[in-house]
Design a protein around this motif. Structure first.
Motif, short mmCIF file in Angstrom:
data_model
loop_
_atom_site.label_atom_id
_atom_site.label_comp_id
_atom_site.label_asym_id
_atom_site.label_seq_id
_atom_site.Cartn_x
_atom_site.Cartn_y
_atom_site.Cartn_z
N SER A 109 74.04 126.06 66.48
CA SER A 109 74.84 125.13 67.32
C SER A 109 74.29 125.43 68.77
O SER A 109 73.48 126.52 69.29
CB SER A 109 76.18 125.59 67.34
OG SER A 109 76.24 126.95 67.70
N TYR A 110 74.26 124.33 69.62
CA TYR A 110 74.03 124.57 70.95
C TYR A 110 75.02 123.71 71.77
O TYR A 110 75.62 122.80 71.48
CB TYR A 110 72.68 123.69 71.03
CG TYR A 110 72.16 123.31 72.37
CD1 TYR A 110 71.43 124.20 73.11
CD2 TYR A 110 72.24 121.99 72.86
CE1 TYR A 110 71.11 123.83 74.44
CE2 TYR A 110 72.09 121.65 74.28
CZ TYR A 110 71.40 122.81 75.01
OH TYR A 110 70.83 122.27 76.18
N SER A 111 75.22 124.68 73.08
CA SER A 111 76.01 123.86 73.97
C SER A 111 75.43 123.97 75.47
O SER A 111 74.55 124.86 75.73
CB SER A 111 77.38 124.54 73.89
OG SER A 111 77.29 126.14 74.25
N PHE A 112 75.92 123.06 76.24
CA PHE A 112 75.41 123.05 77.85
C PHE A 112 76.70 122.64 78.62
O PHE A 112 77.41 122.10 78.20
CB PHE A 112 74.43 121.76 77.87
CG PHE A 112 73.82 121.79 79.35
CD1 PHE A 112 72.94 122.48 79.94
CD2 PHE A 112 74.39 120.67 80.09
CE1 PHE A 112 72.69 122.56 81.34
CE2 PHE A 112 73.95 120.44 81.40
CZ PHE A 112 72.99 121.43 82.01
N SER A 113 76.53 123.61 79.65
CA SER A 113 78.04 123.25 80.57
C SER A 113 77.30 123.31 81.89
O SER A 113 76.10 124.23 82.21
CB SER A 113 78.95 124.47 80.34
OG SER A 113 79.49 124.41 79.11
N GLY A 131 75.81 134.44 87.60
CA GLY A 131 75.58 133.36 86.64
C GLY A 131 75.00 132.26 87.39
O GLY A 131 75.11 132.15 88.62
N ASP A 134 74.29 126.21 85.62
CA ASP A 134 73.89 125.44 84.31
C ASP A 134 73.96 126.58 83.23
O ASP A 134 73.50 127.57 83.25
CB ASP A 134 72.57 124.94 84.15
CG ASP A 134 72.52 123.72 85.13
OD1 ASP A 134 73.50 123.05 85.29
OD2 ASP A 134 71.23 123.32 85.74
N GLN A 135 74.92 126.31 82.21
CA GLN A 135 75.34 127.46 81.18
C GLN A 135 74.74 126.98 79.79
O GLN A 135 75.10 125.76 79.45
CB GLN A 135 76.93 127.69 81.18
CG GLN A 135 77.34 128.30 82.27
CD GLN A 135 77.06 129.59 82.73
OE1 GLN A 135 76.56 130.47 81.63
NE2 GLN A 135 76.71 129.81 83.99
N VAL A 136 73.98 127.65 79.31
CA VAL A 136 73.34 127.21 77.81
C VAL A 136 73.67 128.29 77.05
O VAL A 136 73.39 129.30 77.21
CB VAL A 136 71.88 126.98 77.82
CG1 VAL A 136 71.29 126.54 76.51
CG2 VAL A 136 71.41 125.77 79.18
N HIS A 137 74.24 127.77 75.70
CA HIS A 137 74.58 128.57 74.79
C HIS A 137 73.69 128.42 73.13
O HIS A 137 74.06 127.12 72.98
CB HIS A 137 75.80 128.87 74.36
CG HIS A 137 76.88 129.58 75.73
ND1 HIS A 137 76.78 130.59 75.78
CD2 HIS A 137 77.33 128.76 76.75
CE1 HIS A 137 77.45 130.91 77.21
NE2 HIS A 137 77.72 129.70 77.54
N TRP A 138 73.24 129.22 72.67
CA TRP A 138 72.58 128.98 71.35
C TRP A 138 73.22 129.77 70.18
O TRP A 138 73.33 131.21 70.59
CB TRP A 138 70.95 129.10 71.40
CG TRP A 138 70.26 128.31 72.06
CD1 TRP A 138 69.76 128.09 73.54
CD2 TRP A 138 69.63 127.12 71.41
NE1 TRP A 138 69.30 127.13 73.77
CE2 TRP A 138 69.03 126.28 72.68
CE3 TRP A 138 69.65 126.51 70.27
CZ2 TRP A 138 68.24 125.21 72.23
CZ3 TRP A 138 68.78 125.28 69.92
CH2 TRP A 138 68.29 124.69 71.19
N ASP A 139 73.55 129.40 69.19
CA ASP A 139 74.09 130.12 68.04
C ASP A 139 73.42 129.84 66.91
O ASP A 139 73.21 128.68 66.33
CB ASP A 139 75.58 129.92 68.01
CG ASP A 139 76.36 130.45 69.02
OD1 ASP A 139 75.93 131.58 69.65
OD2 ASP A 139 77.32 129.63 69.23
#
Length: 323
Positions: A109-113, A131, A134-139
């Motif tokens: 999964s991937y999310s960007f904020s 921080g 731009d917040q990027v999360h990889w799962d």
């Protein structure tokens, strides 16, 4: 056509004996388009009624067909075989899917904020940024099933049994088709033989009628005997027509069994006689019970039902997976 004269061709074909008589008629006077007409000549022959063909083209000869060729055509063009093959492919894909259930499942999964203000925290009265805006999360997750209450194994057993049933159904359909084609082929041969016997009967009674006519003309027999011979010949001609109709029906049934056109004409090759002993009936029945696809399909169906019971019960067991 030549020298301005119309040359007409009249074909007469005997209904009793397949003899074609060709007559060419050339008018003495030049023929115009309006005057160009087909001439019909009706001949009464001893062999029976004749019918006229007004065209000079004769249909192509019937195709020669042997028993082995009939079976091969049926296996290649039968819709029942094609349906059984497609069902077997479907069950094969279901078997592949059940095997894949034993393998680990990977998911990502991937999310960007994007934040209007950068996140920060205050430590000792000092504000520090912790921080980016731009917040990027990889799962990435990998799950290996360890225990599903015997559900995975049961689902695989059901799919395997259904795949084997699909293969057996192809065999069963092929054997049933071969039986139907052979039965239709032998029925057509029998119908042709009956038709030949009817033709011989008509020829024999026509000869008797001619003899009776001569005897009557010379006063040897009464008119009653002459009428009896005529009635016998008429009845034989009627039976001949029935035999011809039955032959056409038998050939049509054979064409349907082969998946061919109903109106296709064939010239069947006679089958050699065989004197082989079929064997003891009890032994044949025992062999059929062991080898017939229907019996194997029933056994595989019972196996699939047993596995389905275990599969239904697996919902009550806990599930264990390695993540």
């Amino acid at each position: 056509m030549g020298s301005g004269l119309a040359e007409l061709t009249v074909l007469t074909v005997s209904r009793v004996k397949p003899v074609i008589k060709v007559t060419r008629v050339t008018p003495k006077k030049p023929a115009t388009k309006k005057e160009y007409l087909f001439m019909i000549r009706i001949h009464q022959k001893p062999l029976g009624l004749l019918f006229i063909i007004l065209f000079s083209t004769v249909s192509a000869a019937a195709e020669t067909l042997s028993l082995a060729e009939a079976v091969q055509k049926a296996l290649l063009h039968s819709p029942a075989i094609l349906e059984a093959q497609n069902l077997e492919k479907s069950s094969g894909e279901a078997l592949k899917s059940s095997r894949a259930d034993f393998l680990p499942k990977a998911s990502a999964s991937y999310s960007f904020s994007h934040l209007e203000d950068a996140p920060y925290q205050v430590v000792g009265g000092v504000q520090r940024q912790v921080g980016d805006t731009d917040q990027v999360h990889w799962d990435l997750t990998l799950v290996q099933p360890l225990f599903r209450g015997f559900g995975l194994v049961s689902r695989y057993k059901v799919a395997r049994a259904e795949s084997e049933i699909g293969t057996l159904r192809i065999e069963q359909t092929a054997k049933d088709l071969i039986r139907d084609v052979k039965t239709a082929y032998y029925d057509a041969l029998l119908a042709e033989s009956i038709e030949k016997v009817a033709e011989d009967q008509v020829r024999s009674l026509e000869a008797q009628e001619r003899d009776a006519q001569r005897f009557y003309d010379h006063g040897v027999i009464p008119k009653n005997d002459l009428l009896k011979s005529k009635i016998a010949k008429a009845s034989a001609i009627q039976e001949l027509e029935r035999a011809r109709a039955e032959t056409k029906l038998a050939l049509s049934r054979l064409s349907l069994a082969m998946g061919d056109q109903v109106d296709r004409e064939y010239r069947l090759v006679p089958v050699e006689k065989t004197t082989a002993d079929p064997g003891d009936l009890a032994e044949l029945m025992e062999t059929a019970v062991k080898n017939r696809p229907e019996m194997k399909i029933m056994a595989k169906t019972v196996e699939a039902y047993d596995a389905s019971v275990t599969l239904a019960r697996s919902a009550a067991w806990p599930e264990i997976s390695l993540v």
